[in-house]
Design a protein around this motif. Structure first.
Motif, PDB file in Angstrom:
ATOM      1  N   THR A   1      49.381  40.262  41.189  1.00 10.19           N
ATOM      2  CA  THR A   1      49.228  39.136  40.272  1.00 10.19           C
ATOM      3  C   THR A   1      47.774  38.713  40.131  1.00 10.19           C
ATOM      4  N   THR A   2      46.936  39.022  41.131  1.00 14.66           N
ATOM      5  CA  THR A   2      45.522  38.720  40.985  1.00 14.66           C
ATOM      6  C   THR A   2      44.926  39.447  39.780  1.00 14.66           C
ATOM      7  N   LEU A   3      45.473  40.607  39.452  1.00 15.03           N
ATOM      8  CA  LEU A   3      45.008  41.363  38.286  1.00 15.03           C
ATOM      9  C   LEU A   3      45.217  40.596  36.990  1.00 15.03           C
ATOM     10  N   LEU A   4      46.152  39.641  37.003  1.00 16.70           N
ATOM     11  CA  LEU A   4      46.502  38.925  35.788  1.00 16.70           C
ATOM     12  C   LEU A   4      45.651  37.694  35.545  1.00 16.70           C
ATOM     13  N   ILE A   5      44.940  37.246  36.583  1.00 16.05           N
ATOM     14  CA  ILE A   5      44.198  35.994  36.456  1.00 16.05           C
ATOM     15  C   ILE A   5      42.934  36.230  35.656  1.00 16.05           C
ATOM     16  N   SER A   6      42.752  35.470  34.617  1.00 20.03           N
ATOM     17  CA  SER A   6      41.610  35.681  33.728  1.00 20.03           C
ATOM     18  C   SER A   6      40.305  35.329  34.410  1.00 20.03           C
ATOM     19  N   ASN A   7      39.283  36.138  34.147  1.00 16.43           N
ATOM     20  CA  ASN A   7      37.944  35.811  34.631  1.00 16.43           C
ATOM     21  C   ASN A   7      37.061  35.355  33.482  1.00 16.43           C
ATOM     22  N   LEU A   8      37.672  34.951  32.372  1.00 19.90           N
ATOM     23  CA  LEU A   8      36.896  34.555  31.206  1.00 19.90           C
ATOM     24  C   LEU A   8      36.416  33.113  31.301  1.00 19.90           C
ATOM     25  N   ASP A   9      37.229  32.240  31.881  1.00 20.71           N
ATOM     26  CA  ASP A   9      36.879  30.827  31.984  1.00 20.71           C
ATOM     27  C   ASP A   9      36.182  30.584  33.309  1.00 20.71           C
ATOM     28  N   THR A  10      34.882  30.416  33.288  1.00 25.10           N
ATOM     29  CA  THR A  10      34.122  30.245  34.533  1.00 25.10           C
ATOM     30  C   THR A  10      33.692  28.805  34.752  1.00 25.10           C
ATOM     31  N   THR A  11      34.272  27.877  34.010  1.00 24.41           N
ATOM     32  CA  THR A  11      33.932  26.471  34.184  1.00 24.41           C
ATOM     33  C   THR A  11      35.195  25.680  34.448  1.00 24.41           C
ATOM     34  N   GLY A  12      35.006  24.510  35.049  1.00 26.79           N
ATOM     35  CA  GLY A  12      36.131  23.611  35.233  1.00 26.79           C
ATOM     36  C   GLY A  12      37.084  24.086  36.316  1.00 26.79           C
ATOM     37  N   GLN A  13      38.303  23.575  36.267  1.00 29.27           N
ATOM     38  CA  GLN A  13      39.309  23.891  37.277  1.00 29.27           C
ATOM     39  C   GLN A  13      39.757  25.331  37.126  1.00 29.27           C
ATOM     40  N   GLN A  14      39.734  26.064  38.206  1.00 33.29           N
ATOM     41  CA  GLN A  14      40.069  27.479  38.163  1.00 33.29           C
ATOM     42  C   GLN A  14      41.565  27.685  38.359  1.00 33.29           C
ATOM     43  N   PRO A  15      42.114  28.825  37.843  1.00 29.78           N
ATOM     44  CA  PRO A  15      43.539  29.095  37.977  1.00 29.78           C
ATOM     45  C   PRO A  15      43.992  29.198  39.423  1.00 29.78           C
ATOM     46  N   CYS A  16      43.139  29.718  40.306  1.00 32.79           N
ATOM     47  CA  CYS A  16      43.505  29.815  41.722  1.00 32.79           C
ATOM     48  C   CYS A  16      42.513  28.961  42.489  1.00 32.79           C
ATOM     49  N   SER A  17      42.836  27.686  42.673  1.00 24.63           N
ATOM     50  CA  SER A  17      41.849  26.691  43.086  1.00 24.63           C
ATOM     51  C   SER A  17      41.912  26.387  44.569  1.00 24.63           C
ATOM     52  N   PHE A  18      40.729  26.317  45.191  1.00 26.68           N
ATOM     53  CA  PHE A  18      40.636  25.900  46.584  1.00 26.68           C
ATOM     54  C   PHE A  18      41.087  24.460  46.762  1.00 26.68           C
TER      55      PHE A  18
ATOM     56  N   ARG B   1      53.057  23.902  41.746  1.00 28.17           N
ATOM     57  CA  ARG B   1      52.056  23.540  40.742  1.00 28.17           C
ATOM     58  C   ARG B   1      50.897  24.524  40.773  1.00 28.17           C
ATOM     59  N   HIS B   2      50.476  24.883  41.975  1.00 33.92           N
ATOM     60  CA  HIS B   2      49.367  25.818  42.126  1.00 33.92           C
ATOM     61  C   HIS B   2      49.698  27.168  41.496  1.00 33.92           C
ATOM     62  N   LEU B   3      50.897  27.692  41.761  1.00 30.95           N
ATOM     63  CA  LEU B   3      51.277  28.987  41.208  1.00 30.95           C
ATOM     64  C   LEU B   3      51.429  28.923  39.698  1.00 30.95           C
ATOM     65  N   ASP B   4      51.870  27.773  39.174  1.00 31.69           N
ATOM     66  CA  ASP B   4      51.912  27.598  37.719  1.00 31.69           C
ATOM     67  C   ASP B   4      50.515  27.721  37.122  1.00 31.69           C
ATOM     68  N   GLN B   5      49.520  27.145  37.824  1.00 31.60           N
ATOM     69  CA  GLN B   5      48.140  27.242  37.355  1.00 31.60           C
ATOM     70  C   GLN B   5      47.646  28.686  37.424  1.00 31.60           C
ATOM     71  N   CYS B   6      48.030  29.395  38.485  1.00 29.30           N
ATOM     72  CA  CYS B   6      47.627  30.796  38.616  1.00 29.30           C
ATOM     73  C   CYS B   6      48.155  31.638  37.464  1.00 29.30           C
ATOM     74  N   ALA B   7      49.331  31.284  36.970  1.00 32.78           N
ATOM     75  CA  ALA B   7      49.973  32.069  35.917  1.00 32.78           C
ATOM     76  C   ALA B   7      49.534  31.662  34.515  1.00 32.78           C
ATOM     77  N   CYS B   8      48.660  30.662  34.415  1.00 31.51           N
ATOM     78  CA  CYS B   8      48.379  30.078  33.112  1.00 31.51           C
ATOM     79  C   CYS B   8      47.497  30.941  32.226  1.00 31.51           C
ATOM     80  N   ARG B   9      46.750  31.858  32.829  1.00 33.64           N
ATOM     81  CA  ARG B   9      45.882  32.725  32.031  1.00 33.64           C
ATOM     82  C   ARG B   9      46.074  34.177  32.428  1.00 33.64           C
ATOM     83  N   LEU B  10      46.046  35.051  31.470  1.00 32.09           N
ATOM     84  CA  LEU B  10      46.174  36.478  31.718  1.00 32.09           C
ATOM     85  C   LEU B  10      44.869  37.173  31.387  1.00 32.09           C
ATOM     86  N   LEU B  11      44.679  38.307  32.000  1.00 30.02           N
ATOM     87  CA  LEU B  11      43.478  39.081  31.719  1.00 30.02           C
ATOM     88  C   LEU B  11      43.438  39.550  30.283  1.00 30.02           C
ATOM     89  N   ALA B  12      42.245  39.554  29.700  1.00 28.93           N
ATOM     90  CA  ALA B  12      42.047  40.189  28.411  1.00 28.93           C
ATOM     91  C   ALA B  12      42.180  41.694  28.598  1.00 28.93           C
TER      92      ALA B  12
END
Length: 221
Positions: A147-164, A188-199
């Motif tokens: 699932t880490t493959l699915l997390i977008s790396n396009l948004d590099t600002t603000g709250q991240q999908p997999c947040s500390f 809630r955390h896993l919902d955030q992780c799933a919110c963006r997919l890789l381009a």
């Protein structure tokens, strides 16, 4: 080779769908093809590479249906993990988790994306280890990697999908022995992780560069 490819995948330098050829990898590392195949088989076992007959090896590229199913399964498994851990974490366990989260935060602040992504994934595996079920650890290790493959790396600002910060909220709830809140925070955390997919993967790339190898440099096994 395994560590280099693993890091390149987890940091999205090698993107989903990228083809990995035995010949190219063997040339970069100065390894025989049968050794390359062993590495690719290990990556496949970890869920990071798909091996298909007559098509070779590709960086795993889960489709929308598989992505939905994986996150659905993670919700079920990780809810069970935090439910088992609520009230069972020792002070030493909580301190170790807080230190892991701090390392994750520091990696993000330094702009060390590969380390940040690896530590983000490691947090979930460490929770599973503390729950004390080896089969659960193995299942989550594969799911977390894939699932880490699915997390977008396009948004590099603000709250991240997999947040500390979200990881910290889970640990705080566990420390308060509040299973209900811990499960809600993890959901809630896993919902955030799933919110963006890789381009989609770019059509052209340089494998040697993605693996951090200078042209003309060969690394012996």
């Amino acid at each position: 080779m395994y560590l280099d490819v693993y890091d390149a995948i987890m940091s999205h330098r090698l993107t989903a769908g990228t083809k990995l050829t035995e010949g190219a990898l063997g040339d970069i590392y100065g390894m025989a093809r049968h050794h390359v195949r062993q590495v690719l088989a290990r990556l496949a076992a970890d869920g990071l590479v798909d091996l298909e007959r007559n098509r070779g090896a590709h960086i795993a590229s889960p489709g929308p249906r598989e992505a939905e199913e994986m996150f659905e399964l993670r919700q079920l498994l990780e809810a069970k993990v935090v439910d088992k851990l609520a009230g069972r974490l020792t002070d030493a366990h909580r301190q170790a988790l807080r230190e892991l989260i701090e390392r994750e935060r520091n990696a993000w602040m330094r702009g060390d994306r590969p380390l940040w992504i690896r530590l983000s994934a490691e947090f979930h595996i460490e929770l599973a280890k503390l729950a004390g079920n080896g089969l659960l650890v193995d299942a989550l290790r594969r799911l977390v990697s894939r699932t880490t493959l699915l997390i977008s790396n396009l948004d590099t600002t603000g709250q991240q999908p997999c947040s500390f910060d979200e990881h910290a909220a889970v640990v705080e709830a566990l420390g308060d022995q509040d299973s209900t809140r811990a499960q809600a925070q993890m959901a809630r955390h896993l919902d955030q992780c799933a919110c963006r997919l890789l381009a989609p993967a770019p059509p052209r790339f340089d494998l040697r560069s993605a693996l951090g190898k200078d042209a003309g440099t060969r690394k012996q096994a």
